[in-house]
Design a protein around this motif. Sequence first.
Motif, PDB file in Angstrom:
ATOM      1  N   GLU A 122       2.825  -1.495  25.523  1.00  0.00           N
ATOM      2  CA  GLU A 122       3.079  -1.809  26.965  1.00  0.00           C
ATOM      3  C   GLU A 122       4.417  -2.923  26.777  1.00  0.00           C
ATOM      4  OE1 GLU A 122      -0.160  -4.475  28.169  1.00  0.00           O
ATOM      5  OE2 GLU A 122       0.264  -5.844  26.641  1.00  0.00           O
ATOM      6  N   ASN A 123       5.150  -2.935  27.989  1.00  0.00           N
ATOM      7  CA  ASN A 123       6.297  -3.824  28.029  1.00  0.00           C
ATOM      8  C   ASN A 123       7.382  -3.374  26.980  1.00  0.00           C
ATOM      9  OD1 ASN A 123       5.162  -5.468  29.884  1.00  0.00           O
ATOM     10  ND2 ASN A 123       4.160  -6.961  28.391  1.00  0.00           N
ATOM     11  N   GLY A 124       7.671  -2.095  26.858  1.00  0.00           N
ATOM     12  CA  GLY A 124       8.787  -1.888  26.119  1.00  0.00           C
ATOM     13  C   GLY A 124       8.576  -1.572  24.489  1.00  0.00           C
ATOM     14  N   TYR A 125       7.178  -1.924  24.227  1.00  0.00           N
ATOM     15  CA  TYR A 125       6.661  -1.898  22.782  1.00  0.00           C
ATOM     16  C   TYR A 125       5.928  -0.835  22.606  1.00  0.00           C
ATOM     17  CZ  TYR A 125       8.595  -6.095  21.695  1.00  0.00           C
ATOM     18  OH  TYR A 125       9.480  -7.479  21.339  1.00  0.00           O
ATOM     19  N   ALA A 126       5.767  -0.257  21.381  1.00  0.00           N
ATOM     20  CA  ALA A 126       4.976   0.894  20.684  1.00  0.00           C
ATOM     21  C   ALA A 126       3.924   0.519  19.569  1.00  0.00           C
ATOM     22  CB  ALA A 126       5.620   2.058  20.461  1.00  0.00           C
ATOM     23  N   ILE A 127       2.980   1.028  19.442  1.00  0.00           N
ATOM     24  CA  ILE A 127       2.177   0.916  18.287  1.00  0.00           C
ATOM     25  C   ILE A 127       2.352   1.982  17.001  1.00  0.00           C
ATOM     26  CG2 ILE A 127      -0.323   0.768  17.480  1.00  0.00           C
ATOM     27  CD1 ILE A 127       0.590  -1.937  18.933  1.00  0.00           C
ATOM     28  N   ALA A 128       2.687   1.580  15.986  1.00  0.00           N
ATOM     29  CA  ALA A 128       2.800   2.481  14.865  1.00  0.00           C
ATOM     30  C   ALA A 128       1.616   2.210  14.056  1.00  0.00           C
ATOM     31  CB  ALA A 128       4.085   2.228  14.176  1.00  0.00           C
ATOM     32  N   VAL A 129       0.749   3.401  13.475  1.00  0.00           N
ATOM     33  CA  VAL A 129      -0.183   3.381  12.702  1.00  0.00           C
ATOM     34  C   VAL A 129      -0.214   4.574  11.369  1.00  0.00           C
ATOM     35  CG1 VAL A 129      -2.933   3.751  12.538  1.00  0.00           C
ATOM     36  CG2 VAL A 129      -1.834   2.893  14.589  1.00  0.00           C
ATOM     37  N   LYS A 130      -0.613   3.959  10.174  1.00  0.00           N
ATOM     38  CA  LYS A 130      -0.535   4.933   9.136  1.00  0.00           C
ATOM     39  C   LYS A 130      -1.694   4.483   8.496  1.00  0.00           C
ATOM     40  CE  LYS A 130       0.862   8.159   6.253  1.00  0.00           C
ATOM     41  NZ  LYS A 130       2.132   7.973   5.635  1.00  0.00           N
ATOM     42  N   VAL A 131      -2.409   5.781   8.139  1.00  0.00           N
ATOM     43  CA  VAL A 131      -3.676   5.653   7.020  1.00  0.00           C
ATOM     44  C   VAL A 131      -3.471   6.664   6.021  1.00  0.00           C
ATOM     45  CG1 VAL A 131      -6.096   5.812   6.690  1.00  0.00           C
ATOM     46  CG2 VAL A 131      -5.132   4.761   8.906  1.00  0.00           C
ATOM     47  N   GLU A 132      -3.733   6.279   4.800  1.00  0.00           N
ATOM     48  CA  GLU A 132      -3.512   7.201   3.611  1.00  0.00           C
ATOM     49  C   GLU A 132      -4.447   7.053   2.677  1.00  0.00           C
ATOM     50  OE1 GLU A 132       0.753   8.566   2.377  1.00  0.00           O
ATOM     51  OE2 GLU A 132       0.253   6.997   0.771  1.00  0.00           O
ATOM     52  N   THR A 133      -4.817   7.895   1.729  1.00  0.00           N
ATOM     53  CA  THR A 133      -5.959   7.627   0.591  1.00  0.00           C
ATOM     54  C   THR A 133      -5.057   7.324  -0.629  1.00  0.00           C
ATOM     55  OG1 THR A 133      -5.828  10.232  -0.129  1.00  0.00           O
ATOM     56  CG2 THR A 133      -7.575   8.981   1.656  1.00  0.00           C
ATOM     57  N   HIS A 134      -5.593   6.605  -1.490  1.00  0.00           N
ATOM     58  CA  HIS A 134      -5.141   6.228  -2.869  1.00  0.00           C
ATOM     59  C   HIS A 134      -6.431   6.411  -3.936  1.00  0.00           C
ATOM     60  CE1 HIS A 134      -1.106   4.596  -4.394  1.00  0.00           C
ATOM     61  NE2 HIS A 134      -0.878   5.398  -3.320  1.00  0.00           N
ATOM     62  N   ASN A 135      -7.065   7.500  -3.686  1.00  0.00           N
ATOM     63  CA  ASN A 135      -8.285   7.594  -4.640  1.00  0.00           C
ATOM     64  C   ASN A 135      -8.148   7.925  -5.886  1.00  0.00           C
ATOM     65  OD1 ASN A 135      -9.016   7.887  -1.759  1.00  0.00           O
ATOM     66  ND2 ASN A 135      -9.331   9.958  -1.842  1.00  0.00           N
ATOM     67  N   HIS A 136      -7.062   8.944  -6.348  1.00  0.00           N
ATOM     68  CA  HIS A 136      -6.962   8.877  -7.926  1.00  0.00           C
ATOM     69  C   HIS A 136      -6.207   7.835  -8.441  1.00  0.00           C
ATOM     70  CE1 HIS A 136      -8.402  13.022  -7.350  1.00  0.00           C
ATOM     71  NE2 HIS A 136      -7.474  13.766  -7.834  1.00  0.00           N
ATOM     72  N   PRO A 137      -5.359   7.426  -7.994  1.00  0.00           N
ATOM     73  CA  PRO A 137      -4.484   6.098  -8.554  1.00  0.00           C
ATOM     74  C   PRO A 137      -5.590   5.117  -8.873  1.00  0.00           C
ATOM     75  CG  PRO A 137      -3.119   6.817  -7.091  1.00  0.00           C
ATOM     76  CD  PRO A 137      -4.614   7.479  -6.770  1.00  0.00           C
ATOM     77  N   SER A 138      -6.725   4.809  -7.767  1.00  0.00           N
ATOM     78  CA  SER A 138      -7.528   3.635  -7.892  1.00  0.00           C
ATOM     79  C   SER A 138      -8.816   4.034  -9.000  1.00  0.00           C
ATOM     80  CB  SER A 138      -8.383   3.450  -6.577  1.00  0.00           C
ATOM     81  OG  SER A 138      -7.303   3.150  -5.638  1.00  0.00           O
ATOM     82  N   ALA A 139      -8.766   5.323  -9.296  1.00  0.00           N
ATOM     83  CA  ALA A 139      -9.944   5.865 -10.103  1.00  0.00           C
ATOM     84  C   ALA A 139      -9.331   5.492 -11.494  1.00  0.00           C
ATOM     85  CB  ALA A 139     -10.334   7.082 -10.226  1.00  0.00           C
ATOM     86  N   ILE A 140      -8.034   5.482 -11.661  1.00  0.00           N
ATOM     87  CA  ILE A 140      -7.324   5.306 -13.087  1.00  0.00           C
ATOM     88  C   ILE A 140      -7.221   3.771 -13.276  1.00  0.00           C
ATOM     89  CG2 ILE A 140      -5.419   5.725 -14.418  1.00  0.00           C
ATOM     90  CD1 ILE A 140      -7.174   8.030 -14.303  1.00  0.00           C
ATOM     91  N   GLU A 141      -6.285   3.121 -12.141  1.00  0.00           N
ATOM     92  CA  GLU A 141      -6.163   1.672 -12.229  1.00  0.00           C
ATOM     93  C   GLU A 141      -6.463   1.085 -10.994  1.00  0.00           C
ATOM     94  OE1 GLU A 141      -5.540  -1.539 -12.488  1.00  0.00           O
ATOM     95  OE2 GLU A 141      -3.506  -1.206 -12.005  1.00  0.00           O
ATOM     96  N   PRO A 142      -7.867   0.695 -11.015  1.00  0.00           N
ATOM     97  CA  PRO A 142      -8.181   0.292  -9.654  1.00  0.00           C
ATOM     98  C   PRO A 142      -7.432  -0.830  -8.937  1.00  0.00           C
ATOM     99  CG  PRO A 142      -9.905   0.272 -11.162  1.00  0.00           C
ATOM    100  CD  PRO A 142      -8.780   0.571 -12.021  1.00  0.00           C
ATOM    101  N   PHE A 143      -6.892  -1.909  -9.514  1.00  0.00           N
ATOM    102  CA  PHE A 143      -6.272  -2.941  -8.785  1.00  0.00           C
ATOM    103  C   PHE A 143      -4.857  -2.388  -8.534  1.00  0.00           C
ATOM    104  CE2 PHE A 143      -3.122  -6.391  -8.665  1.00  0.00           C
ATOM    105  CZ  PHE A 143      -3.776  -7.386  -8.039  1.00  0.00           C
ATOM    106  N   GLY A 144      -4.123  -1.750  -9.435  1.00  0.00           N
ATOM    107  CA  GLY A 144      -2.691  -1.348  -9.062  1.00  0.00           C
ATOM    108  C   GLY A 144      -2.921  -0.075  -8.178  1.00  0.00           C
ATOM    109  N   GLY A 145      -3.876   0.775  -8.224  1.00  0.00           N
ATOM    110  CA  GLY A 145      -3.966   1.772  -7.164  1.00  0.00           C
ATOM    111  C   GLY A 145      -4.120   1.588  -5.873  1.00  0.00           C
ATOM    112  N   ALA A 146      -5.096   0.416  -5.586  1.00  0.00           N
ATOM    113  CA  ALA A 146      -5.169  -0.149  -4.436  1.00  0.00           C
ATOM    114  C   ALA A 146      -4.312  -0.858  -3.861  1.00  0.00           C
ATOM    115  CB  ALA A 146      -6.687  -0.820  -4.342  1.00  0.00           C
ATOM    116  N   ALA A 147      -3.601  -1.566  -4.663  1.00  0.00           N
ATOM    117  CA  ALA A 147      -2.459  -2.532  -4.207  1.00  0.00           C
ATOM    118  C   ALA A 147      -1.225  -1.671  -3.755  1.00  0.00           C
ATOM    119  CB  ALA A 147      -2.036  -3.532  -5.219  1.00  0.00           C
ATOM    120  N   THR A 148      -1.103  -0.598  -4.495  1.00  0.00           N
ATOM    121  CA  THR A 148       0.079   0.129  -4.079  1.00  0.00           C
ATOM    122  C   THR A 148      -0.104   1.165  -2.801  1.00  0.00           C
ATOM    123  OG1 THR A 148      -0.491   1.814  -5.873  1.00  0.00           O
ATOM    124  CG2 THR A 148       1.349   0.267  -6.317  1.00  0.00           C
TER     125      THR A 148
END
Length: 475
Positions: A122-148
């Motif tokens: 509204e009022n000249g603005y838009a909403i941007a949304v992005k969702v993505e998986t980081h499954n494999h990296p989190s299986a190998i290095e949970p903290f770094g995989g989820a953080a990145t």
Amino acid sequence: MNSLYIKKELPFELFEINLLSADDEQLMQISRELGLALNLEEMRACKRYFSKRSRNPTDIELQNIGQTWSEHCYHKTFKGEITIHGKKVRLFKDYIWKATKELSPDWCVSVFEDNAGIVEFENGYAIAVKVETHNHPSAIEPFGGAATGVGGVIRDVLGVWGKPIANMDVLGFGPLDYPHESLPPGVKHPRYIFSGVVAGIGSYGNNMGIPTISGGIYFDESYIGNPVVYCGCVGLLPLDKYVKRTRPGDVAVLAGGRTGRDGIHGVTFASAELTEESEEVSRTAVQIADPIEEEKLKRAILQIRDEGLASGITDLGGGGMSSAIGEVANRSGCGVKIDLERVPTKHPNMLPWEIWVSESQERMFLTVPEKNLKRALEIFEDEEVEATVIGRFTEDQTVRVSHHGYQILDLDLDFLFSPPTVKRTAKRKVQRLSEPRITPPSELNRVLLKLLSAPNISSKESVIRTYDHEVQGNT
């Protein structure tokens, strides 16, 4: 090295790959040994292309093709041909995209074509949304995989000129009390993965001052070998600041963190099957997170947006520069020439192909008209963000990369973005279910308390309270 790999006489290490003389077995050997994750049909397509050009490819050219044609970057299965019960369909064209096109709502600004989906607000603005998986990296290095994973979706929102205002996450883990002795070889215990993923998500969002406002957690034995880590980000952007008008002559600017050996072959790893060797073989495919660097980068990007200095932007995620720069050139109808030695690196003596495909985090790629370059670089300098001119866009339809004055990559965009069509066969197995017979329990209070204490029903406050959900004062 055998006759498949011919070392070039240059001041740096570069190999010519003897593709033209390779048979099918050798083509697959090259794919495996270089970590390309290309199948035989794709390797044959490469051989045909370079045969027409009467030359062998360099290692960096094959690495570029491997990244661009990966499942992660090109979504080959969605765009491919699926045969089910004798009928041929394309999942993206015939279902996902078709439904959106038929509805064609006027409030959809950008769908299936940019770093994030954009809808009018509204009022000249838009909403941007992005969702993505980081499954494999989190299986190998949970903290770094989820953080990145969190850092990546934040940059995707920045990659459409949006201001990130909220994070989301949906997570799936194996049972936290799963017996250690029952774990498959090479698999980390669900409790270790759970604690690392939760800490990684909180660390990135909290350090950037972006609230985590929603999500979910589910425990099931199907997640023991590979957790589910969905990361999402919501952003807000003025519609009149959403620009994509890269033109020949515009300058290519790389900004943010330095390029290192972390995250190499991340996109091919993300589409591969996890094995007991993945921990050792693929650990370098997991990127290293630095939310403080991304916070500085965010402020600079939004200032450049508000002053209207750039003509285009994208984040450097999967495939690094090899994927992002070609995508920008292709969608803009341009070519591009890159001077690779200008790229700031973390380590000395990085190989050209390593620099080109590295997925080091906290990096953005901008296209800037020459007249605005000085001011754009000043903004990056004010935020203490390293920004470097690494090339320029051209009128031809090619990607060319040179290193210390030697041309090491020359690929036609038409070929690079037209991989062989993936063909799959799907089988539908009809389940025959019967109505269960449930005997009413005699002690309902005890059963109710047991249900309420079950991990999938009980309170998730111990996790939620580790995330800052009120920062920015908008929630």
